[in-house]
Motif scaffolding. Structure first.
Motif, PDB file in Angstrom:
ATOM      1  N   MET A   1       2.777   5.704 -67.705  1.00 40.41           N
ATOM      2  CA  MET A   1       4.068   5.081 -67.960  1.00 40.41           C
ATOM      3  C   MET A   1       5.016   6.083 -68.620  1.00 40.41           C
ATOM      4  O   MET A   1       4.620   6.817 -69.520  1.00 40.41           O
ATOM      5  CB  MET A   1       3.880   3.861 -68.871  1.00 40.41           C
ATOM      6  N   LYS A   2       6.271   6.111 -68.175  1.00 38.07           N
ATOM      7  CA  LYS A   2       7.290   6.970 -68.770  1.00 38.07           C
ATOM      8  C   LYS A   2       8.385   6.078 -69.362  1.00 38.07           C
ATOM      9  O   LYS A   2       8.817   5.110 -68.735  1.00 38.07           O
ATOM     10  CB  LYS A   2       7.889   7.904 -67.711  1.00 38.07           C
ATOM     11  N   TYR A   3       8.836   6.432 -70.559  1.00 33.69           N
ATOM     12  CA  TYR A   3       9.831   5.638 -71.264  1.00 33.69           C
ATOM     13  C   TYR A   3      11.189   6.338 -71.205  1.00 33.69           C
ATOM     14  O   TYR A   3      11.302   7.519 -71.556  1.00 33.69           O
ATOM     15  CB  TYR A   3       9.412   5.433 -72.712  1.00 33.69           C
ATOM     16  N   GLY A   4      12.202   5.589 -70.768  1.00 35.90           N
ATOM     17  CA  GLY A   4      13.521   6.180 -70.594  1.00 35.90           C
ATOM     18  C   GLY A   4      14.609   5.389 -71.300  1.00 35.90           C
ATOM     19  O   GLY A   4      14.418   4.246 -71.712  1.00 35.90           O
ATOM     20  N   PHE A   5      15.789   6.014 -71.403  1.00 37.53           N
ATOM     21  CA  PHE A   5      16.946   5.354 -72.016  1.00 37.53           C
ATOM     22  C   PHE A   5      18.198   5.664 -71.203  1.00 37.53           C
ATOM     23  O   PHE A   5      18.460   6.823 -70.852  1.00 37.53           O
ATOM     24  CB  PHE A   5      17.137   5.820 -73.461  1.00 37.53           C
ATOM     25  N   ASN A   6      18.965   4.626 -70.937  1.00 42.41           N
ATOM     26  CA  ASN A   6      20.189   4.758 -70.152  1.00 42.41           C
ATOM     27  C   ASN A   6      21.333   5.259 -71.035  1.00 42.41           C
ATOM     28  O   ASN A   6      21.673   4.635 -72.048  1.00 42.41           O
ATOM     29  CB  ASN A   6      20.534   3.386 -69.546  1.00 42.41           C
ATOM     30  N   MET A   7      21.954   6.353 -70.635  1.00 37.07           N
ATOM     31  CA  MET A   7      22.997   6.989 -71.436  1.00 37.07           C
ATOM     32  C   MET A   7      24.332   6.240 -71.436  1.00 37.07           C
ATOM     33  O   MET A   7      25.271   6.646 -72.125  1.00 37.07           O
ATOM     34  CB  MET A   7      23.200   8.421 -70.940  1.00 37.07           C
ATOM     35  N   LEU A   8      24.427   5.145 -70.695  1.00 33.59           N
ATOM     36  CA  LEU A   8      25.662   4.363 -70.710  1.00 33.59           C
ATOM     37  C   LEU A   8      25.961   3.775 -72.086  1.00 33.59           C
ATOM     38  O   LEU A   8      27.083   3.325 -72.337  1.00 33.59           O
ATOM     39  CB  LEU A   8      25.596   3.238 -69.672  1.00 33.59           C
ATOM     40  N   LEU A   9      25.007   3.774 -72.975  1.00 30.77           N
ATOM     41  CA  LEU A   9      25.276   3.312 -74.329  1.00 30.77           C
ATOM     42  C   LEU A   9      26.280   4.234 -75.018  1.00 30.77           C
ATOM     43  O   LEU A   9      26.994   3.811 -75.925  1.00 30.77           O
ATOM     44  CB  LEU A   9      23.971   3.263 -75.135  1.00 30.77           C
ATOM     45  N   TRP A  10      26.334   5.500 -74.568  1.00 29.41           N
ATOM     46  CA  TRP A  10      27.235   6.477 -75.167  1.00 29.41           C
ATOM     47  C   TRP A  10      28.372   6.906 -74.246  1.00 29.41           C
ATOM     48  O   TRP A  10      29.479   7.157 -74.715  1.00 29.41           O
ATOM     49  CB  TRP A  10      26.460   7.729 -75.578  1.00 29.41           C
ATOM     50  N   SER A  11      28.104   7.003 -72.960  1.00 29.58           N
ATOM     51  CA  SER A  11      29.127   7.566 -72.078  1.00 29.58           C
ATOM     52  C   SER A  11      28.857   7.233 -70.617  1.00 29.58           C
ATOM     53  O   SER A  11      27.695   7.107 -70.211  1.00 29.58           O
ATOM     54  CB  SER A  11      29.167   9.096 -72.235  1.00 29.58           C
ATOM     55  N   ALA A  12      29.942   7.107 -69.854  1.00 28.04           N
ATOM     56  CA  ALA A  12      29.818   6.939 -68.408  1.00 28.04           C
ATOM     57  C   ALA A  12      29.807   8.291 -67.711  1.00 28.04           C
ATOM     58  O   ALA A  12      29.622   8.359 -66.491  1.00 28.04           O
ATOM     59  CB  ALA A  12      30.967   6.083 -67.875  1.00 28.04           C
ATOM     60  N   HIS A  13      30.015   9.359 -68.475  1.00 28.78           N
ATOM     61  CA  HIS A  13      29.985  10.715 -67.906  1.00 28.78           C
ATOM     62  C   HIS A  13      29.319  11.644 -68.914  1.00 28.78           C
ATOM     63  O   HIS A  13      29.946  12.100 -69.875  1.00 28.78           O
ATOM     64  CB  HIS A  13      31.404  11.187 -67.585  1.00 28.78           C
ATOM     65  N   VAL A  14      28.049  11.903 -68.716  1.00 26.23           N
ATOM     66  CA  VAL A  14      27.276  12.723 -69.640  1.00 26.23           C
ATOM     67  C   VAL A  14      27.574  14.200 -69.396  1.00 26.23           C
ATOM     68  O   VAL A  14      27.577  14.672 -68.254  1.00 26.23           O
ATOM     69  CB  VAL A  14      25.775  12.444 -69.471  1.00 26.23           C
ATOM     70  N   THR A  15      27.810  14.933 -70.495  1.00 28.32           N
ATOM     71  CA  THR A  15      28.118  16.362 -70.420  1.00 28.32           C
ATOM     72  C   THR A  15      27.247  17.130 -71.421  1.00 28.32           C
ATOM     73  O   THR A  15      26.424  16.540 -72.138  1.00 28.32           O
ATOM     74  CB  THR A  15      29.603  16.625 -70.732  1.00 28.32           C
ATOM     75  N   GLN A  16      27.480  18.422 -71.486  1.00 31.93           N
ATOM     76  CA  GLN A  16      26.761  19.265 -72.438  1.00 31.93           C
ATOM     77  C   GLN A  16      27.008  18.812 -73.876  1.00 31.93           C
ATOM     78  O   GLN A  16      26.170  19.055 -74.758  1.00 31.93           O
ATOM     79  CB  GLN A  16      27.209  20.729 -72.272  1.00 31.93           C
ATOM     80  N   GLU A  17      28.134  18.154 -74.118  1.00 30.01           N
ATOM     81  CA  GLU A  17      28.456  17.695 -75.465  1.00 30.01           C
ATOM     82  C   GLU A  17      27.488  16.621 -75.966  1.00 30.01           C
ATOM     83  O   GLU A  17      27.409  16.364 -77.172  1.00 30.01           O
ATOM     84  CB  GLU A  17      29.891  17.155 -75.507  1.00 30.01           C
TER      85      GLU A  17
END
Length: 282
Positions: A1-17
């Motif tokens: 099993m692999k555990y993941g997290f959706n980055m939409l909690l922070w941004s709709a466009h993930v960048t190096q920042e």
């Protein structure tokens, strides 16, 4: 099993920042992140993939059929535009190095006709997904179609509908997702619905009834974990939670109030819920 997290909690466009957040998730015990794809270019996602490799995070992606991109439309130009959009999303997904693209990539999000899906729309959808599946196959990507609740789409709402549709599509690169939030609304027995979709299942979203911190709502996640173990699911379980930080996303997901005191609570307590729940589901 692999555990993941959706980055939409922070941004709709993930960048190096967002590197500090990504590193924190890795330190917090996550194996993977889910990257939204709504803008950018394949080159952007290739660079982001390099960052994820350095951090040591696997990845999946999520997207939707945005406004004007309706693959079920009677208008051929609209269907062509929808396929071009979906192919672009697949290309970005491939550049990122993600094997799975999830989300309701079957109908324009939030578009309603005032009636249920027609036979003609279903036929157009099948044609769309076979063409998109062929393109995804060339890019080593599998789509994980998501059935949404009836307040967000009229096309595919339940696991039974999705399973029957995928049986007819019959493409090795067009598969299914199980989402606890939508199942909580649409299924007579949300946990039992896992068995209904098992033959197509390649991805799972863990999401509370209020889109907040897993384990702090009323969804019986313990039953979901047991159902997933029972069908020998061994892919990603990815937390999907939404807040008010992104006004456009908050409006789209009908988030009008805060569901958690801070975002750290969601990912810190969320992974405890998943890991303990999975261990107890034996």
């Amino acid at each position: 099993m692999k555990y993941g997290f959706n980055m939409l909690l922070w941004s709709a466009h993930v960048t190096q920042e967002h590197a500090p957040i990504l590193k924190a998730l890795k330190r917090g015990g996550y194996d993977a992140v889910e990257i939204p794809i709504f803008e950018g270019s394949p080159d952007h996602y290739a660079r982001l993939g390099e960052l994820l490799d350095k951090i040591g995070l696997e990845r999946s992606t999520v997207s939707v059929m945005v406004q004007g991109k309706h693959p079920l439309s009677a208008d051929s130009a609209t269907r062509k535009s929808a396929l071009e959009w979906a192919k672009w999303v697949v290309d970005c997904n491939s550049a990122l190095g993600a094997p799975i693209l999830g989300g309701p990539m079957h109908s324009e999000l939030g578009l309603f006709t005032g009636a249920g899906p027609t036979a003609a729309e279903r036929k157009r959808g099948i044609s769309f997904h076979r063409a998109l599946g062929d393109h995804a196959g060339k890019k080593n990507v599998k789509l994980s179609l998501e059935a949404l609740n009836r307040f967000e789409t009229y096309f595919l709402n339940t696991m039974a509908q999705l399973a029957d549709y995928l049986d007819e599509v019959d493409h090795p690169h067009i598969k299914a997702m199980y989402d606890t939030f939508h199942a909580n609304i649409e299924e007579k027995d949300p946990a039992a619905a896992v068995k209904t979709i098992r033959r197509h299942l390649i991805h799972v979203h863990i999401s509370e009834n209020d889109r907040g911190t897993p384990g702090k709502g009323h969804i019986p996640l313990d039953k979901a974990y047991k159902a997933l173990r029972a069908v020998k699911y061994d892919g990603h379980m990815t937390i999907e939670a939404f807040g008010r930080a992104l006004p456009a996303l908050a409006a789209a997901t009908r988030v009008w109030r805060d569901f958690f005191p801070n975002r750290d609570e969601v990912w810190k307590k969320g992974i405890i819920n998943m890991k303990q729940g999975w261990a107890n589901a034996k």
